[in-house]
Design an enzyme around this catalytic site. Structure first.
Site, PDB file in Angstrom:
ATOM      1  N   ASP A   1      52.291  35.447  57.875  1.00 27.27           N
ATOM      2  CA  ASP A   1      52.484  36.598  57.350  1.00 27.27           C
ATOM      3  C   ASP A   1      51.904  37.988  58.446  1.00 27.27           C
ATOM      4  OD1 ASP A   1      53.053  38.658  55.511  1.00 27.27           O
ATOM      5  OD2 ASP A   1      51.244  37.751  54.482  1.00 27.27           O
TER       6      ASP A   1
ATOM      7  N   HIS B   1      59.663  39.769  63.000  1.00 20.88           N
ATOM      8  CA  HIS B   1      60.204  38.407  63.236  1.00 20.88           C
ATOM      9  C   HIS B   1      60.484  37.492  64.032  1.00 20.88           C
ATOM     10  CE1 HIS B   1      60.165  39.230  58.758  1.00 20.88           C
ATOM     11  NE2 HIS B   1      60.971  40.260  58.706  1.00 20.88           N
TER      12      HIS B   1
ATOM     13  N   LEU C   1      55.743  14.613  66.136  1.00 19.45           N
ATOM     14  CA  LEU C   1      55.617  15.510  65.386  1.00 19.45           C
ATOM     15  C   LEU C   1      56.611  15.959  64.151  1.00 19.45           C
ATOM     16  CD1 LEU C   1      53.897  18.110  64.646  1.00 19.45           C
ATOM     17  CD2 LEU C   1      55.271  19.453  66.018  1.00 19.45           C
TER      18      LEU C   1
HETATM   19  C1  IPE Z   1      54.592  34.628  51.521  1.00 18.07           C
HETATM   20  O1  IPE Z   1      54.430  35.856  52.383  1.00 18.07           O
HETATM   21  C2  IPE Z   1      56.026  34.267  51.949  1.00 18.07           C
HETATM   22  C3  IPE Z   1      55.947  34.301  53.757  1.00 18.07           C
HETATM   23  C4  IPE Z   1      54.940  33.660  54.803  1.00 18.07           C
HETATM   24  C5  IPE Z   1      57.149  33.387  53.712  1.00 18.07           C
HETATM   25  P1  IPE Z   1      55.021  37.558  51.444  1.00 18.07           P
HETATM   26  O2  IPE Z   1      54.331  38.228  52.173  1.00 18.07           O
HETATM   27  O3  IPE Z   1      56.718  36.839  50.853  1.00 18.07           O
HETATM   28  O4  IPE Z   1      53.781  37.581  50.039  1.00 18.07           O
HETATM   29  P2  IPE Z   1      53.336  38.272  49.990  1.00 18.07           P
HETATM   30  O5  IPE Z   1      54.836  39.621  48.974  1.00 18.07           O
HETATM   31  O6  IPE Z   1      52.083  38.880  50.311  1.00 18.07           O
HETATM   32  O7  IPE Z   1      52.899  37.368  48.791  1.00 18.07           O
HETATM   33  C1  IPE Z   2      55.980  37.477  57.273  1.00 16.78           C
HETATM   34  O1  IPE Z   2      55.804  38.549  57.431  1.00 16.78           O
HETATM   35  C2  IPE Z   2      57.230  36.525  57.100  1.00 16.78           C
HETATM   36  C3  IPE Z   2      58.260  36.433  55.733  1.00 16.78           C
HETATM   37  C4  IPE Z   2      57.198  37.055  54.694  1.00 16.78           C
HETATM   38  C5  IPE Z   2      59.457  35.761  55.932  1.00 16.78           C
HETATM   39  P1  IPE Z   2      56.163  39.543  56.447  1.00 16.78           P
HETATM   40  O2  IPE Z   2      57.723  39.860  56.651  1.00 16.78           O
HETATM   41  O3  IPE Z   2      55.461  39.199  55.043  1.00 16.78           O
HETATM   42  O4  IPE Z   2      55.451  40.796  57.247  1.00 16.78           O
HETATM   43  P2  IPE Z   2      54.639  41.660  56.300  1.00 16.78           P
HETATM   44  O5  IPE Z   2      53.683  41.115  55.180  1.00 16.78           O
HETATM   45  O6  IPE Z   2      55.459  42.996  55.388  1.00 16.78           O
HETATM   46  O7  IPE Z   2      53.775  42.319  57.365  1.00 16.78           O
HETATM   47 MG    MG Z   3      53.980  39.703  54.056  1.00 18.20          MG
END
Ligand code: IPE
Ligand code: IPE
Ligand code: MG
Length: 227
Positions: free
Chosen positions: A16, A33, A127
């Site tokens: 995240d 990403h 792995l």
């Molecule tokens: C959780 O992250 C899902 C993934 C890392 C794929 P999100 O960014 O979607 O989660 P919330 O919305 O902060 O709970």
């Molecule tokens: C995690 O990073 C990747 C996915 C959930 C696909 P985010 O896209 O949620 O990044 P933040 O949380 O908005 O910074």
């Molecule tokens: Mg996120």
């Protein structure tokens, strides 16, 4: 450097903070990403090097489909390209690649790349790398319950998409959020959690090592008593 001890069998990561990483740099979320893929590469290599047999990564949740179309499409294109590019590295490092989740929601193009890679890397014995895509814990329990009932069984675990994979010993979440966000609800029953403020694109080998050291210091009691 201190040798790593008490390594987990299965490490799972809620990756995240990509969007915030990009925003901090005045860039579009997708750049976060892109950079996150480099972190995936780093932790995968570390698992092979350190002898951790299972690594799973939460890449895209069922809830993430509700993000703006451009981001969803960008992410799907990035996953397709990255999977394609990683194939030689998977083969070289003995990585078995697995995708788990509600695959019916993924595009045909992505599904055929996944099928190809899963088949071509099935012999990987160093792995098992699991990518959770279009996954949610509640969805998994629901689909498992349905199939369990159809089979006239009372044992849920063999019907979860993770059947045959050990439950995660350690779940790491990056970016300072301290929640499970509908990830492995059943399988996390006795997982240890490590939360770090590091954003996913900055999470490389040193951060991973620190999380593993934290894990090694935990006393896992499973409801019992230790001296
Ligand atoms: C959780 O992250 C899902 C993934 C890392 C794929 P999100 O960014 O979607 O989660 P919330 O919305 O902060 O709970
Ligand atoms: C995690 O990073 C990747 C996915 C959930 C696909 P985010 O896209 O949620 O990044 P933040 O949380 O908005 O910074
Ligand atoms: Mg996120």
């Amino acid at each position: 450097m201190k040798p790593l001890e008490k390594l987990p069998t299965h490490v799972s990561i809620i990756m995240d903070g990509n969007g915030r990483w990009a925003k901090e740099r005045g860039k579009e979320r997708i750049y976060g990403h892109f950079e996150g893929v480099e972190s995936v590469r780093a932790v995968t290599e570390a698992c092979v090097e350190w002898g951790i047999p299972y690594l799973s990564l939460f890449a895209f949740s069922e809830e993430n489909w509700a993000r703006p179309t451009a981001e969803v499409e960008g992410l799907m294109a990035l996953m397709l390209k990255s999977m394609h590019n990683e194939y030689p590295t998977f083969k070289k490092n003995g990585v078995r690649f697995v995708v788990l989740g509600n695959r019916g929601r993924l595009s045909d193009e992505l599904n055929s790349e996944i099928d190809y890679l899963m088949d071509a890397t099935a012999g990987g014995d160093k792995l098992t790398m699991i990518l959770f895509m279009s996954y949610s814990g509640k969805w998994d329990i629901q689909q498992a319950a349905k199939r369990m009932a159809e089979a006239g069984s009372e044992d849920l675990e063999p019907f979860l998409v993770t059947a045959g994979i050990p439950n995660p010993d350690l779940i790491i979440r990056t970016s300072g959020e301290k929640r499970i966000s509908n990830f492995l609800l059943w399988q996390a029953a006795y997982s240890e959690f490590v939360f770090t403020d590091t954003l996913w694109p900055d999470f490389r080998k040193d951060s991973f090592r620190a999380a593993l050291e934290e894990f090694a210091s935990r006393d896992r009691r499973y409801g019992k008593v230790t001296k």
